[in-house]
Design an enzyme around this catalytic site. Structure first.
Site, PDB file in Angstrom:
ATOM      1  N   LYS A 153      34.878  23.369  70.176  1.00 52.48           N
ATOM      2  CA  LYS A 153      35.156  22.071  70.790  1.00 52.48           C
ATOM      3  C   LYS A 153      36.633  21.882  71.104  1.00 52.48           C
ATOM      4  O   LYS A 153      37.006  21.446  72.198  1.00 52.48           O
ATOM      5  CB  LYS A 153      34.656  20.953  69.866  1.00 52.48           C
ATOM      6  CG  LYS A 153      33.137  20.898  69.773  1.00 52.48           C
ATOM      7  CD  LYS A 153      32.662  19.733  68.938  1.00 52.48           C
ATOM      8  CE  LYS A 153      31.140  19.686  68.921  1.00 52.48           C
ATOM      9  NZ  LYS A 153      30.622  18.572  68.088  1.00 52.48           N
ATOM     10  N   ILE A 154      37.501  22.212  70.140  1.00 55.19           N
ATOM     11  CA  ILE A 154      38.937  22.017  70.357  1.00 55.19           C
ATOM     12  C   ILE A 154      39.463  23.020  71.375  1.00 55.19           C
ATOM     13  O   ILE A 154      40.155  22.651  72.328  1.00 55.19           O
ATOM     14  CB  ILE A 154      39.703  22.133  69.026  1.00 55.19           C
ATOM     15  CG1 ILE A 154      39.295  21.006  68.079  1.00 55.19           C
ATOM     16  CG2 ILE A 154      41.209  22.088  69.266  1.00 55.19           C
ATOM     17  CD1 ILE A 154      39.824  21.164  66.662  1.00 55.19           C
ATOM     18  N   ASP A 173      36.333  34.899  72.283  1.00 56.34           N
ATOM     19  CA  ASP A 173      35.418  34.293  71.327  1.00 56.34           C
ATOM     20  C   ASP A 173      34.157  35.144  71.299  1.00 56.34           C
ATOM     21  O   ASP A 173      33.813  35.773  72.310  1.00 56.34           O
ATOM     22  CB  ASP A 173      35.084  32.849  71.732  1.00 56.34           C
ATOM     23  CG  ASP A 173      34.539  32.020  70.572  1.00 56.34           C
ATOM     24  OD1 ASP A 173      33.614  32.502  69.878  1.00 56.34           O
ATOM     25  OD2 ASP A 173      35.031  30.905  70.338  1.00 56.34           O
ATOM     26  N   CYS A 204      40.607  28.976  66.317  1.00 59.60           N
ATOM     27  CA  CYS A 204      39.446  29.529  65.617  1.00 59.60           C
ATOM     28  C   CYS A 204      39.517  29.173  64.131  1.00 59.60           C
ATOM     29  O   CYS A 204      40.597  28.865  63.606  1.00 59.60           O
ATOM     30  CB  CYS A 204      39.376  31.043  65.810  1.00 59.60           C
ATOM     31  SG  CYS A 204      40.879  31.917  65.346  1.00 59.60           S
ATOM     32  N   THR A 231      47.453  25.415  65.951  1.00 55.41           N
ATOM     33  CA  THR A 231      47.067  24.094  65.442  1.00 55.41           C
ATOM     34  C   THR A 231      45.762  24.186  64.662  1.00 55.41           C
ATOM     35  O   THR A 231      45.099  23.180  64.436  1.00 55.41           O
ATOM     36  CB  THR A 231      46.894  23.094  66.605  1.00 55.41           C
ATOM     37  OG1 THR A 231      45.974  23.647  67.564  1.00 55.41           O
ATOM     38  CG2 THR A 231      48.213  22.788  67.280  1.00 55.41           C
ATOM     39  N   ARG A 233      44.544  26.950  61.602  1.00 54.92           N
ATOM     40  CA  ARG A 233      44.744  27.193  60.172  1.00 54.92           C
ATOM     41  C   ARG A 233      45.912  28.154  60.005  1.00 54.92           C
ATOM     42  O   ARG A 233      46.035  29.143  60.728  1.00 54.92           O
ATOM     43  CB  ARG A 233      43.477  27.779  59.517  1.00 54.92           C
ATOM     44  CG  ARG A 233      42.366  26.769  59.297  1.00 54.92           C
ATOM     45  CD  ARG A 233      42.734  25.752  58.237  1.00 54.92           C
ATOM     46  NE  ARG A 233      41.688  24.764  57.987  1.00 54.92           N
ATOM     47  CZ  ARG A 233      41.618  23.571  58.561  1.00 54.92           C
ATOM     48  NH1 ARG A 233      42.526  23.230  59.453  1.00 54.92           N
ATOM     49  NH2 ARG A 233      40.661  22.718  58.252  1.00 54.92           N
ATOM     50  N   ASP A 257      51.474  23.730  63.747  1.00 53.01           N
ATOM     51  CA  ASP A 257      51.147  22.485  63.045  1.00 53.01           C
ATOM     52  C   ASP A 257      50.527  22.794  61.694  1.00 53.01           C
ATOM     53  O   ASP A 257      50.188  21.893  60.936  1.00 53.01           O
ATOM     54  CB  ASP A 257      50.180  21.652  63.898  1.00 53.01           C
ATOM     55  CG  ASP A 257      49.931  20.266  63.320  1.00 53.01           C
ATOM     56  OD1 ASP A 257      50.912  19.574  62.990  1.00 53.01           O
ATOM     57  OD2 ASP A 257      48.751  19.880  63.192  1.00 53.01           O
ATOM     58  N   GLU A 262      51.237  26.015  53.200  1.00 55.64           N
ATOM     59  CA  GLU A 262      51.572  24.599  53.370  1.00 55.64           C
ATOM     60  C   GLU A 262      51.154  23.713  52.201  1.00 55.64           C
ATOM     61  O   GLU A 262      51.594  22.564  52.096  1.00 55.64           O
ATOM     62  CB  GLU A 262      50.929  24.047  54.646  1.00 55.64           C
ATOM     63  CG  GLU A 262      49.413  23.908  54.580  1.00 55.64           C
ATOM     64  CD  GLU A 262      48.824  23.329  55.859  1.00 55.64           C
ATOM     65  OE1 GLU A 262      48.137  22.301  55.767  1.00 55.64           O
ATOM     66  OE2 GLU A 262      49.055  23.895  56.943  1.00 55.64           O
ATOM     67  N   HIS A 294      50.989  19.414  60.015  1.00 58.47           N
ATOM     68  CA  HIS A 294      49.534  19.218  60.057  1.00 58.47           C
ATOM     69  C   HIS A 294      49.172  17.816  60.532  1.00 58.47           C
ATOM     70  O   HIS A 294      48.333  17.133  59.936  1.00 58.47           O
ATOM     71  CB  HIS A 294      48.913  19.490  58.678  1.00 58.47           C
ATOM     72  CG  HIS A 294      47.529  20.068  58.765  1.00 58.47           C
ATOM     73  ND1 HIS A 294      47.121  21.153  58.028  1.00 58.47           N
ATOM     74  CD2 HIS A 294      46.453  19.718  59.513  1.00 58.47           C
ATOM     75  CE1 HIS A 294      45.848  21.438  58.305  1.00 58.47           C
ATOM     76  NE2 HIS A 294      45.437  20.571  59.209  1.00 58.47           N
TER      77      HIS A 294
END
Length: 328
Positions: A153-154, A173, A204, A231, A233, A257, A262, A294
């Site tokens: 989706k992202i 993908d 992903c 953005t 993981r 991000d 982290e 994040h």
């Protein structure tokens, strides 16, 4: 109504969950969920956790002994949960699979535009009375080749954004989205994407297969001066490898991000403390690196959806309805 122990609480969490809560008893804790804090869940049936809470086997064992029956993640990712241990403990795990994919995709674009046009540097200069344009030169995004790794989706929304800016979009993908292909996205193998892209953006999930997907070998395949955006993981990038790639100028821009280590840094105000993470400190010395902590998800629309979906997951569990967002 279920009693919920809510970990890693920030003011915006409390605001939105209290706004949409309908009768659940919520104990908000600022501390992260880990082996030391898990005892705070004594006597509750549900724990609500976020991306950097630790839900390993030891924590899950403590939660089971405390009477916890449900782990409600208020995020999409679940790599911080030992699912096998949860199943063995007969604790169900639910998540928020989609809150606002637009929020994260748009933040990826914000990182690209800021790195490219150096608006963060220009802002600080002007506030100090420096109106020079030296070293603020960027490049046209138009007609650049953008590689999108992961077109869920992202990633799919991000691909559409970049197509709208006039870019050539390559995608990698295991599943090929026919709707994206119909509007001009080209699916290629990973090597081809890395070789051809001016900008590589990661969208992903973090799994054993994708951990350190961007490593020394991958970086060596990229164009000199490539822009890398993450953005998704932090563990998708081998941080030490990207530091070396920044030093030898293989990577011309890095926007992240998320960060591999982290856990004890992001979401906290450390402005009066000495930063103990030497690798993060090193990254912050590069003028072509942009780090946000994040915040990609942090929009009103996303926070609203996170609260509504999480509370609905808990209500479905309470009333023994089908758990549509269960992770098995």
């Amino acid at each position: 109504m279920k009693k919920i122990a809510f970990f890693s609480t920030k003011p915006y969490d409390k605001e939105f969950f209290e706004k949409y809560n309908q009768g659940h008893e919520i104990d908000f804790y600022e501390v992260a969920l880990n082996e030391q804090s898990a005892r705070l869940a004594e006597g509750v049936e549900v724990v609500c956790a976020f991306v950097n809470d630790k839900l390993n086997a030891a924590v899950i064992e403590t939660l089971q002994k405390s009477g916890v029956q449900l782990i409600a993640l208020r995020c999409a990712g679940f790599n911080n949960v030992d699912l096998a241990a949860a199943e063995q403990a007969n604790i169900k795990v639910v998540r928020v699979p989609a809150y606002s994919p637009y929020a994260v995709a748009e933040h990826a674009l914000a990182l690209i535009m800021t790195l490219n046009r150096k608006t963060h540097k220009a802002y600080n200069r002007v506030r100090e009375g420096n109106f020079s344009l030296e070293k603020l030169t960027g490049f046209d995004i138009y007609q650049k080749t953008v590689g999108v790794i992961g077109t869920g989706k992202i990633g799919g929304i991000f691909a559409r954004i970049m197509l709208g800016l006039g870019c050539k979009v390559l995608a990698y993908d295991t599943y090929h989205d026919e709707h994206l292909m119909a509007i001009g996205v080209s699916y290629v193998n990973l090597d081809e994407l890395l070789n051809a892209s001016d900008i590589v953006s990661l969208h992903c999930p973090l799994t054993e297969e994708t951990r350190h997907l961007i490593n020394t070998e991958a970086l060596d395949q990229m164009k000199k001066g490539v822009m890398v955006i993450n953005t998704s993981r932090g563990g998708l990038i081998d941080t030490q490898a990207v530091v070396e790639a920044l030093k030898n100028k293989t990577v011309g821009y890095l926007g992240i991000d998320v960060y591999e280590q982290e856990e004890n840094v992001f979401f906290n105000d450390l402005s009066e403390e000495i930063l103990q993470d030497d690798t993060l400190a090193r990254l912050m010395t590069f003028p072509n690196v942009l780090i946000t902590s994040h915040q990609g998800f942090l929009t009103e629309e996303a926070l609203t959806q996170i609260a509504i979906t999480t509370l609905q997951n808990i209500s479905d569990f309470e009333h023994q309805r089908e758990l549509t967002n269960e992770i098995k």
